[in-house]
Write a protein that holds these residues in place. Structure first.
Motif, mmCIF file in Angstrom:
data_model
loop_
_atom_site.group_PDB
_atom_site.id
_atom_site.type_symbol
_atom_site.label_atom_id
_atom_site.label_comp_id
_atom_site.label_asym_id
_atom_site.label_seq_id
_atom_site.Cartn_x
_atom_site.Cartn_y
_atom_site.Cartn_z
ATOM 1 N N GLY A 145 0.786 -1.268 0.195
ATOM 2 C CA GLY A 145 -0.125 -0.124 -0.257
ATOM 3 C C GLY A 145 0.748 1.219 0.161
ATOM 4 N N GLU A 146 1.913 1.339 1.172
ATOM 5 C CA GLU A 146 2.499 2.130 1.007
ATOM 6 C C GLU A 146 3.083 2.611 -0.168
ATOM 7 N N VAL A 147 4.245 1.581 -0.973
ATOM 8 C CA VAL A 147 4.409 1.300 -2.336
ATOM 9 C C VAL A 147 4.075 2.002 -3.262
ATOM 10 N N VAL A 148 2.639 1.454 -3.426
ATOM 11 C CA VAL A 148 2.262 1.925 -4.304
ATOM 12 C C VAL A 148 1.752 3.635 -4.376
ATOM 13 N N LYS A 149 1.714 4.329 -2.884
ATOM 14 C CA LYS A 149 1.819 5.740 -2.777
ATOM 15 C C LYS A 149 2.267 6.277 -3.088
ATOM 16 N N HIS A 150 3.632 5.809 -2.791
ATOM 17 C CA HIS A 150 4.819 6.422 -3.414
ATOM 18 C C HIS A 150 5.242 6.747 -5.254
ATOM 19 N N ALA A 151 4.748 5.617 -5.718
ATOM 20 C CA ALA A 151 3.975 5.685 -7.259
ATOM 21 C C ALA A 151 3.484 6.695 -7.933
ATOM 22 N N PHE A 152 2.129 7.249 -7.488
ATOM 23 C CA PHE A 152 1.629 8.380 -6.921
ATOM 24 C C PHE A 152 2.056 9.674 -7.176
ATOM 25 N N LEU A 153 2.868 9.475 -5.765
ATOM 26 C CA LEU A 153 3.692 11.080 -5.047
ATOM 27 C C LEU A 153 5.085 11.540 -5.807
ATOM 28 N N SER A 154 5.436 10.363 -6.495
ATOM 29 C CA SER A 154 6.667 10.778 -7.872
ATOM 30 C C SER A 154 6.814 11.315 -8.345
ATOM 31 N N LYS A 155 7.453 12.242 -8.964
ATOM 32 C CA LYS A 155 7.797 13.035 -9.995
ATOM 33 C C LYS A 155 7.571 12.458 -11.563
ATOM 34 N N ASP A 156 8.402 11.367 -11.701
ATOM 35 C CA ASP A 156 8.082 10.611 -12.598
ATOM 36 C C ASP A 156 7.401 9.252 -12.528
ATOM 37 N N ARG A 157 7.070 8.983 -13.501
ATOM 38 C CA ARG A 157 6.127 7.446 -13.647
ATOM 39 C C ARG A 157 6.799 5.571 -13.749
ATOM 40 N N LYS A 158 8.392 6.317 -13.186
ATOM 41 C CA LYS A 158 9.046 5.102 -13.600
ATOM 42 C C LYS A 158 8.687 4.164 -12.109
ATOM 43 N N LEU A 159 7.854 4.398 -11.338
ATOM 44 C CA LEU A 159 7.558 3.637 -10.425
ATOM 45 C C LEU A 159 6.434 2.913 -10.587
ATOM 46 N N HIS A 160 5.548 3.912 -11.054
ATOM 47 C CA HIS A 160 4.106 4.033 -11.439
ATOM 48 C C HIS A 160 4.694 2.098 -12.462
ATOM 49 N N GLU A 161 5.222 2.298 -13.630
ATOM 50 C CA GLU A 161 5.655 1.530 -14.414
ATOM 51 C C GLU A 161 5.881 0.270 -14.549
ATOM 52 N N PHE A 162 6.875 0.242 -12.752
ATOM 53 C CA PHE A 162 7.252 -0.795 -13.024
ATOM 54 C C PHE A 162 6.341 -1.733 -12.354
ATOM 55 N N LEU A 163 5.499 -1.133 -11.386
ATOM 56 C CA LEU A 163 4.558 -1.716 -10.483
ATOM 57 C C LEU A 163 3.548 -2.497 -11.298
ATOM 58 N N ILE A 164 2.913 -2.151 -12.967
ATOM 59 C CA ILE A 164 2.786 -2.424 -13.688
ATOM 60 C C ILE A 164 3.365 -4.604 -14.116
ATOM 61 N N GLU A 165 4.883 -2.988 -14.792
ATOM 62 C CA GLU A 165 5.436 -4.640 -15.771
ATOM 63 C C GLU A 165 5.942 -5.718 -14.629
ATOM 64 N N ASN A 166 5.894 -5.726 -13.503
ATOM 65 C CA ASN A 166 6.554 -6.252 -12.636
ATOM 66 C C ASN A 166 5.677 -6.855 -11.679
ATOM 67 N N HIS A 167 4.225 -7.143 -11.704
ATOM 68 C CA HIS A 167 3.767 -7.826 -11.028
ATOM 69 C C HIS A 167 3.827 -8.971 -10.260
ATOM 70 N N ASP A 168 3.193 -9.319 -11.112
ATOM 71 C CA ASP A 168 3.690 -11.638 -11.043
ATOM 72 C C ASP A 168 5.024 -11.388 -9.751
ATOM 73 N N ALA A 169 6.336 -11.166 -11.025
ATOM 74 C CA ALA A 169 7.368 -11.543 -10.254
ATOM 75 C C ALA A 169 7.284 -10.448 -8.329
ATOM 76 N N ILE A 170 6.673 -9.212 -8.417
ATOM 77 C CA ILE A 170 6.827 -8.725 -7.180
ATOM 78 C C ILE A 170 5.784 -9.585 -6.174
ATOM 79 N N MET A 171 4.372 -10.004 -6.579
ATOM 80 C CA MET A 171 4.055 -10.450 -6.013
ATOM 81 C C MET A 171 4.638 -12.523 -5.350
#
Ligand SMILES: NC(=O)c1ccc[n+]([C@@H]2O[C@H](COP(=O)([O-])OP(=O)(O)OC[C@H]3O[C@@H](n4cnc5c(N)ncnc54)[C@H](O)[C@@H]3O)[C@@H](O)[C@H]2O)c1
Length: 334
Positions: A158-184
Protein backbone atom coordinates in the motif's frame (compact mmCIF):
# COMPACT_ATOMS: atom_id res chain seq x y z
CA UNK A 1 22.48 11.59 5.75
CA UNK A 2 21.68 7.92 6.13
CA UNK A 3 23.63 5.43 4.00
CA UNK A 4 21.43 2.70 2.51
CA UNK A 5 22.92 -0.67 1.54
CA UNK A 6 21.17 -3.61 -0.12
CA UNK A 7 22.39 -7.07 0.86
CA UNK A 8 21.47 -10.20 -1.06
CA UNK A 9 21.08 -12.48 1.96
CA UNK A 10 21.12 -12.49 5.75
CA UNK A 11 24.44 -14.34 5.56
CA UNK A 12 26.01 -11.06 4.48
CA UNK A 13 24.73 -9.33 7.58
CA UNK A 14 27.06 -11.03 10.05
CA UNK A 15 30.31 -9.77 8.49
CA UNK A 16 28.87 -6.25 8.05
CA UNK A 17 27.63 -6.02 11.63
CA UNK A 18 30.93 -7.42 12.97
CA UNK A 19 32.58 -4.19 11.85
CA UNK A 20 30.65 -2.35 14.53
CA UNK A 21 32.25 -2.45 17.94
CA UNK A 22 30.03 -2.88 21.03
CA UNK A 23 26.50 -3.31 19.79
CA UNK A 24 23.05 -3.96 21.19
CA UNK A 25 20.73 -5.73 18.78
CA UNK A 26 17.03 -5.04 19.40
CA UNK A 27 14.52 -7.37 17.78
CA UNK A 28 11.25 -9.22 18.33
CA UNK A 29 10.51 -12.93 18.61
CA UNK A 30 9.45 -13.21 14.93
CA UNK A 31 12.30 -11.29 13.31
CA UNK A 32 14.81 -12.98 15.64
CA UNK A 33 14.22 -16.28 13.76
CA UNK A 34 15.88 -14.80 10.68
CA UNK A 35 19.42 -14.49 12.10
CA UNK A 36 21.88 -15.90 14.61
CA UNK A 37 21.60 -13.36 17.37
CA UNK A 38 24.48 -12.15 19.49
CA UNK A 39 23.84 -13.27 23.10
CA UNK A 40 23.58 -9.69 24.30
CA UNK A 41 20.53 -9.05 22.08
CA UNK A 42 17.19 -8.05 23.48
CA UNK A 43 14.19 -9.91 22.04
CA UNK A 44 10.84 -8.24 22.67
CA UNK A 45 7.37 -9.69 22.09
CA UNK A 46 5.97 -8.67 18.67
CA UNK A 47 3.16 -6.26 17.87
CA UNK A 48 2.04 -2.64 18.08
CA UNK A 49 0.77 -3.20 21.65
CA UNK A 50 4.41 -3.70 22.70
CA UNK A 51 5.38 -0.29 21.33
CA UNK A 52 5.35 1.31 24.74
CA UNK A 53 7.54 2.87 27.36
CA UNK A 54 8.11 -0.43 29.25
CA UNK A 55 9.77 -1.94 26.14
CA UNK A 56 11.94 1.14 25.66
CA UNK A 57 12.85 0.93 29.34
CA UNK A 58 13.99 -2.68 28.80
CA UNK A 59 16.18 -1.61 25.87
CA UNK A 60 17.77 1.22 27.86
CA UNK A 61 18.31 -1.05 30.88
CA UNK A 62 20.06 -3.62 28.71
CA UNK A 63 22.28 -0.91 27.23
CA UNK A 64 23.25 0.11 30.75
CA UNK A 65 23.86 -3.53 31.81
CA UNK A 66 26.20 -3.90 28.85
CA UNK A 67 27.93 -0.63 29.81
CA UNK A 68 27.38 0.72 26.34
CA UNK A 69 28.98 4.07 25.61
CA UNK A 70 27.92 6.89 23.34
CA UNK A 71 29.93 5.44 20.49
CA UNK A 72 28.27 2.03 20.86
CA UNK A 73 25.76 0.99 18.22
CA UNK A 74 22.07 0.20 18.68
CA UNK A 75 20.95 -2.13 15.90
CA UNK A 76 17.20 -2.29 15.24
CA UNK A 77 16.36 -5.58 13.51
CA UNK A 78 12.68 -6.05 12.70
CA UNK A 79 9.55 -4.25 11.54
CA UNK A 80 8.56 -0.65 12.16
CA UNK A 81 7.60 -1.27 15.78
CA UNK A 82 11.09 -2.49 16.70
CA UNK A 83 12.87 0.10 14.56
CA UNK A 84 10.92 3.01 16.07
CA UNK A 85 11.71 1.89 19.62
CA UNK A 86 15.35 0.98 19.00
CA UNK A 87 15.79 4.36 17.29
CA UNK A 88 14.16 6.21 20.17
CA UNK A 89 16.28 4.42 22.76
CA UNK A 90 19.41 5.15 20.75
CA UNK A 91 18.45 8.82 20.39
CA UNK A 92 18.19 9.38 24.15
CA UNK A 93 20.89 7.02 25.47
CA UNK A 94 23.72 9.27 26.65
CA UNK A 95 22.15 12.03 24.53
CA UNK A 96 22.48 9.98 21.37
CA UNK A 97 24.30 6.72 20.59
CA UNK A 98 25.02 5.32 17.12
CA UNK A 99 22.14 3.71 15.23
CA UNK A 100 21.92 1.14 12.43
CA UNK A 101 18.60 -0.23 11.15
CA UNK A 102 17.86 -3.55 9.49
CA UNK A 103 14.19 -3.52 8.43
CA UNK A 104 12.54 -6.92 7.94
CA UNK A 105 9.00 -5.94 6.83
CA UNK A 106 8.18 -4.31 3.49
CA UNK A 107 6.53 -1.40 5.28
CA UNK A 108 9.61 -0.73 7.36
CA UNK A 109 11.91 -1.06 4.32
CA UNK A 110 10.04 1.56 2.30
CA UNK A 111 8.64 3.76 5.04
CA UNK A 112 10.11 3.43 8.54
CA UNK A 113 13.86 3.54 8.05
CA UNK A 114 14.51 6.89 6.39
CA UNK A 115 13.45 10.24 7.72
CA UNK A 116 14.52 9.77 11.32
CA UNK A 117 11.15 9.47 13.05
CA UNK A 118 11.43 7.49 16.29
CA UNK A 119 8.99 6.86 19.08
CA UNK A 120 6.49 4.79 20.97
CA UNK A 121 2.81 4.87 21.84
CA UNK A 122 1.87 6.52 25.12
CA UNK A 123 -1.45 6.48 26.99
CA UNK A 124 -3.04 4.84 23.96
CA UNK A 125 -1.88 7.57 21.57
CA UNK A 126 0.19 6.32 18.66
CA UNK A 127 3.73 7.71 18.49
CA UNK A 128 2.96 10.36 21.10
CA UNK A 129 6.53 10.33 22.42
CA UNK A 130 9.35 10.48 19.91
CA UNK A 131 12.32 12.26 18.44
CA UNK A 132 13.87 12.87 15.04
CA UNK A 133 17.07 10.81 14.90
CA UNK A 134 18.22 9.48 11.51
CA UNK A 135 20.15 6.20 11.48
CA UNK A 136 23.72 6.31 10.22
CA UNK A 137 23.08 3.25 8.06
CA UNK A 138 20.18 1.15 6.83
CA UNK A 139 20.84 -2.40 5.65
CA UNK A 140 18.09 -3.82 3.45
CA UNK A 141 17.87 -7.56 2.84
CA UNK A 142 14.81 -8.19 0.60
CA UNK A 143 15.31 -11.92 1.15
CA UNK A 144 13.97 -11.52 4.72
CA UNK A 145 10.55 -10.77 3.19
CA UNK A 146 10.09 -14.44 2.24
CA UNK A 147 8.74 -15.27 5.70
CA UNK A 148 6.56 -12.19 6.05
CA UNK A 149 2.83 -13.00 6.37
CA UNK A 150 0.79 -12.04 3.28
CA UNK A 151 -1.25 -9.40 5.14
CA UNK A 152 1.96 -7.65 6.28
CA UNK A 153 3.38 -7.82 2.75
CA UNK A 154 0.21 -6.21 1.37
CA UNK A 155 0.38 -3.56 4.05
CA UNK A 156 3.82 -2.54 2.75
CA UNK A 157 2.61 -2.64 -0.86
CA UNK A 158 0.00 0.00 0.00
CA UNK A 159 2.83 2.39 0.86
CA UNK A 160 4.83 1.47 -2.26
CA UNK A 161 1.82 2.23 -4.49
CA UNK A 162 1.42 5.55 -2.66
CA UNK A 163 5.01 6.42 -3.52
CA UNK A 164 4.24 5.66 -7.19
CA UNK A 165 1.65 8.49 -7.20
CA UNK A 166 3.83 10.95 -5.28
CA UNK A 167 6.86 10.36 -7.51
CA UNK A 168 7.77 13.20 -9.87
CA UNK A 169 7.89 10.66 -12.70
CA UNK A 170 6.04 7.44 -13.59
CA UNK A 171 9.04 5.11 -13.24
CA UNK A 172 7.75 3.35 -10.12
CA UNK A 173 4.18 3.26 -11.47
CA UNK A 174 5.35 1.54 -14.69
CA UNK A 175 7.65 -0.79 -12.74
CA UNK A 176 4.73 -1.92 -10.58
CA UNK A 177 2.62 -2.67 -13.66
CA UNK A 178 5.37 -4.51 -15.53
CA UNK A 179 6.60 -6.57 -12.58
CA UNK A 180 3.33 -7.36 -10.81
CA UNK A 181 3.72 -11.16 -10.92
CA UNK A 182 7.37 -11.16 -9.87
CA UNK A 183 6.59 -8.77 -7.02
CA UNK A 184 3.74 -10.94 -5.77
CA UNK A 185 6.05 -13.98 -6.04
CA UNK A 186 8.53 -11.97 -3.92
CA UNK A 187 11.46 -12.35 -6.29
CA UNK A 188 14.32 -10.77 -4.39
CA UNK A 189 15.98 -8.89 -7.25
CA UNK A 190 12.66 -7.38 -8.33
CA UNK A 191 11.74 -6.45 -4.75
CA UNK A 192 15.15 -4.88 -4.35
CA UNK A 193 14.57 -2.57 -7.33
CA UNK A 194 11.01 -1.80 -6.21
CA UNK A 195 12.28 -0.82 -2.75
CA UNK A 196 15.04 1.33 -4.29
CA UNK A 197 12.57 3.23 -6.48
CA UNK A 198 10.18 3.62 -3.58
CA UNK A 199 12.88 4.99 -1.27
CA UNK A 200 13.96 7.49 -3.94
CA UNK A 201 10.48 9.02 -3.68
CA UNK A 202 10.53 9.13 0.11
CA UNK A 203 14.00 10.74 0.03
CA UNK A 204 12.76 13.45 -2.36
CA UNK A 205 10.15 14.57 0.18
CA UNK A 206 12.10 14.18 3.42
CA UNK A 207 15.22 15.98 2.24
CA UNK A 208 13.12 19.03 1.36
CA UNK A 209 11.37 19.09 4.74
CA UNK A 210 13.34 16.96 7.24
CA UNK A 211 11.24 17.80 10.31
CA UNK A 212 7.84 18.05 8.62
CA UNK A 213 7.56 21.79 9.16
CA UNK A 214 7.03 23.10 5.61
CA UNK A 215 4.11 20.97 4.49
CA UNK A 216 6.24 19.17 1.87
CA UNK A 217 6.88 15.97 3.84
CA UNK A 218 3.21 15.90 4.88
CA UNK A 219 2.42 14.86 1.29
CA UNK A 220 3.63 11.40 2.33
CA UNK A 221 0.37 11.22 4.28
CA UNK A 222 -1.60 10.73 1.05
CA UNK A 223 -4.48 8.39 1.92
CA UNK A 224 -3.60 8.43 5.63
CA UNK A 225 -6.23 10.83 6.98
CA UNK A 226 -9.12 9.01 5.29
CA UNK A 227 -7.46 5.65 6.00
CA UNK A 228 -6.55 6.11 9.70
CA UNK A 229 -10.14 7.07 10.45
CA UNK A 230 -11.35 3.85 8.77
CA UNK A 231 -8.78 1.80 10.74
CA UNK A 232 -9.99 3.44 13.94
CA UNK A 233 -13.72 3.04 13.08
CA UNK A 234 -13.17 -0.67 12.34
CA UNK A 235 -11.26 -1.24 15.58
CA UNK A 236 -7.95 -1.74 13.69
CA UNK A 237 -9.18 -4.89 11.91
CA UNK A 238 -8.11 -3.11 8.68
CA UNK A 239 -4.31 -3.17 8.24
CA UNK A 240 -2.39 0.09 7.91
CA UNK A 241 -1.60 -0.46 4.21
CA UNK A 242 -5.17 -1.46 3.39
CA UNK A 243 -6.39 1.66 5.20
CA UNK A 244 -3.97 3.89 3.29
CA UNK A 245 -4.95 2.30 -0.05
CA UNK A 246 -8.66 2.79 0.73
CA UNK A 247 -7.86 6.37 1.77
CA UNK A 248 -6.13 7.02 -1.56
CA UNK A 249 -9.26 5.89 -3.42
CA UNK A 250 -11.26 8.40 -1.38
CA UNK A 251 -8.68 11.17 -1.87
CA UNK A 252 -8.85 10.67 -5.65
CA UNK A 253 -12.66 10.68 -5.56
CA UNK A 254 -12.73 13.90 -3.49
CA UNK A 255 -10.10 15.46 -5.74
CA UNK A 256 -12.03 14.72 -8.93
CA UNK A 257 -15.31 15.92 -7.36
CA UNK A 258 -13.67 19.24 -6.36
CA UNK A 259 -11.95 19.71 -9.72
CA UNK A 260 -8.48 19.36 -8.14
CA UNK A 261 -7.52 15.96 -9.55
CA UNK A 262 -7.58 15.38 -13.33
CA UNK A 263 -9.86 12.44 -14.18
CA UNK A 264 -7.27 10.64 -16.31
CA UNK A 265 -4.71 10.74 -13.48
CA UNK A 266 -7.29 9.45 -10.98
CA UNK A 267 -8.39 6.64 -13.25
CA UNK A 268 -4.82 5.45 -13.93
CA UNK A 269 -4.07 5.61 -10.18
CA UNK A 270 -7.20 3.63 -9.34
CA UNK A 271 -6.21 0.98 -11.94
CA UNK A 272 -2.85 0.50 -10.22
CA UNK A 273 -4.51 0.20 -6.81
CA UNK A 274 -6.89 -2.40 -8.24
CA UNK A 275 -4.06 -4.32 -9.92
CA UNK A 276 -2.65 -4.87 -6.43
CA UNK A 277 -6.04 -5.88 -5.06
CA UNK A 278 -6.86 -2.63 -3.26
CA UNK A 279 -10.42 -2.05 -4.45
CA UNK A 280 -11.61 0.76 -2.16
CA UNK A 281 -15.17 -0.58 -2.33
CA UNK A 282 -15.91 -0.33 1.37
CA UNK A 283 -18.14 2.63 2.20
CA UNK A 284 -19.11 4.43 5.37
CA UNK A 285 -22.82 4.04 6.10
CA UNK A 286 -24.91 7.08 7.04
CA UNK A 287 -25.29 5.96 10.64
CA UNK A 288 -21.50 5.55 10.99
CA UNK A 289 -20.55 8.87 9.47
CA UNK A 290 -20.50 10.97 12.65
CA UNK A 291 -18.17 8.45 14.31
CA UNK A 292 -16.03 8.42 11.18
CA UNK A 293 -15.82 12.24 11.26
CA UNK A 294 -14.88 12.18 14.95
CA UNK A 295 -12.06 9.76 14.10
CA UNK A 296 -10.87 12.12 11.36
CA UNK A 297 -10.92 15.07 13.74
CA UNK A 298 -8.79 13.21 16.24
CA UNK A 299 -6.19 12.59 13.55
CA UNK A 300 -2.96 14.08 14.74
CA UNK A 301 -2.10 15.65 11.40
CA UNK A 302 -3.91 18.85 12.26
CA UNK A 303 -2.69 22.27 11.45
CA UNK A 304 -4.17 25.40 12.97
CA UNK A 305 -7.02 23.27 14.35
CA UNK A 306 -8.12 21.91 10.98
CA UNK A 307 -7.38 18.50 9.52
CA UNK A 308 -5.58 18.73 6.20
CA UNK A 309 -6.06 16.11 3.49
CA UNK A 310 -3.57 15.34 0.75
CA UNK A 311 -5.21 15.61 -2.68
CA UNK A 312 -3.40 15.14 -5.99
CA UNK A 313 -3.28 17.72 -8.79
CA UNK A 314 -1.56 15.12 -10.98
CA UNK A 315 1.52 12.88 -11.02
CA UNK A 316 3.82 13.96 -8.16
CA UNK A 317 1.72 17.04 -7.43
CA UNK A 318 0.24 16.72 -3.94
CA UNK A 319 -1.66 19.56 -2.33
CA UNK A 320 -2.69 19.86 1.33
CA UNK A 321 -6.20 21.10 1.93
CA UNK A 322 -8.99 21.04 4.53
CA UNK A 323 -12.24 19.43 3.32
CA UNK A 324 -15.82 20.33 4.22
CA UNK A 325 -17.74 17.58 6.05
CA UNK A 326 -20.08 17.23 3.07
CA UNK A 327 -17.15 16.64 0.70
CA UNK A 328 -15.80 13.96 3.04
CA UNK A 329 -19.24 12.34 3.17
CA UNK A 330 -19.49 12.25 -0.63
CA UNK A 331 -16.04 10.67 -0.93
CA UNK A 332 -16.53 7.90 1.62
CA UNK A 333 -20.19 7.04 1.18
CA UNK A 334 -19.86 5.20 -2.10
N1 LIG B 1 9.46 5.87 11.70
C1 LIG B 1 8.72 5.99 10.64
O1 LIG B 1 8.96 6.83 9.77
C2 LIG B 1 7.57 5.06 10.43
C3 LIG B 1 6.90 5.03 9.20
C4 LIG B 1 5.87 4.13 9.02
C5 LIG B 1 5.48 3.30 10.07
N2 LIG B 1 6.13 3.38 11.27
C6 LIG B 1 5.72 2.52 12.38
O2 LIG B 1 5.94 1.17 11.98
C7 LIG B 1 5.03 0.35 12.70
C8 LIG B 1 4.46 -0.67 11.74
O3 LIG B 1 5.54 -1.40 11.19
P1 LIG B 1 5.35 -2.83 10.56
O4 LIG B 1 4.21 -2.80 9.63
O5 LIG B 1 6.68 -3.25 10.08
O6 LIG B 1 4.81 -3.70 11.79
P2 LIG B 1 5.53 -4.62 12.87
O7 LIG B 1 6.85 -4.10 13.26
O8 LIG B 1 4.52 -4.84 13.94
O9 LIG B 1 5.75 -5.99 12.07
C9 LIG B 1 4.63 -6.71 11.62
C10 LIG B 1 4.71 -8.18 12.05
O10 LIG B 1 5.64 -8.87 11.22
C11 LIG B 1 6.57 -9.59 12.04
N3 LIG B 1 7.79 -9.69 11.25
C12 LIG B 1 8.73 -8.74 11.04
N4 LIG B 1 9.60 -9.15 10.11
C13 LIG B 1 9.23 -10.40 9.74
C14 LIG B 1 9.72 -11.31 8.78
N5 LIG B 1 10.72 -11.02 7.96
N6 LIG B 1 9.09 -12.53 8.68
C15 LIG B 1 8.00 -12.82 9.45
N7 LIG B 1 7.47 -11.96 10.34
C16 LIG B 1 8.08 -10.76 10.47
C17 LIG B 1 6.64 -8.79 13.31
O11 LIG B 1 7.11 -9.57 14.39
C18 LIG B 1 5.19 -8.39 13.48
O12 LIG B 1 4.46 -9.45 14.04
C19 LIG B 1 4.00 1.24 13.33
O13 LIG B 1 4.22 1.30 14.72
C20 LIG B 1 4.27 2.60 12.70
O14 LIG B 1 3.98 3.67 13.58
C21 LIG B 1 7.15 4.23 11.47
Amino acid sequence: MTDVYALSSVDELGPVLKDYDRTLMVTDSNASKLVDLPSSSIVLPPGECEKRWESVDRILSRALELSLARDSVFIGFGGGVILDMASFASSVYMRGARLVLVPTTLLSMVDATLGGKTGFDYHGIKNLVGTFYPAEAVLIVPDTLRTLPESEFRSGLGEVVKHAFLSKDRKLHEFLIENHDAIMARKSDVLSEMIRLSLEVKIWYITRDPEEKKGIRSALNLGHTFGHALESLRGFSVSHGEGVAWGMHKAFRAGVELGVTPEDFASSAVSLLELYGFDGDESIADDEFSRYLAAIRSDKKKSGGSVKFVLMEGQGLPVLTPLADEDIRKAVSC
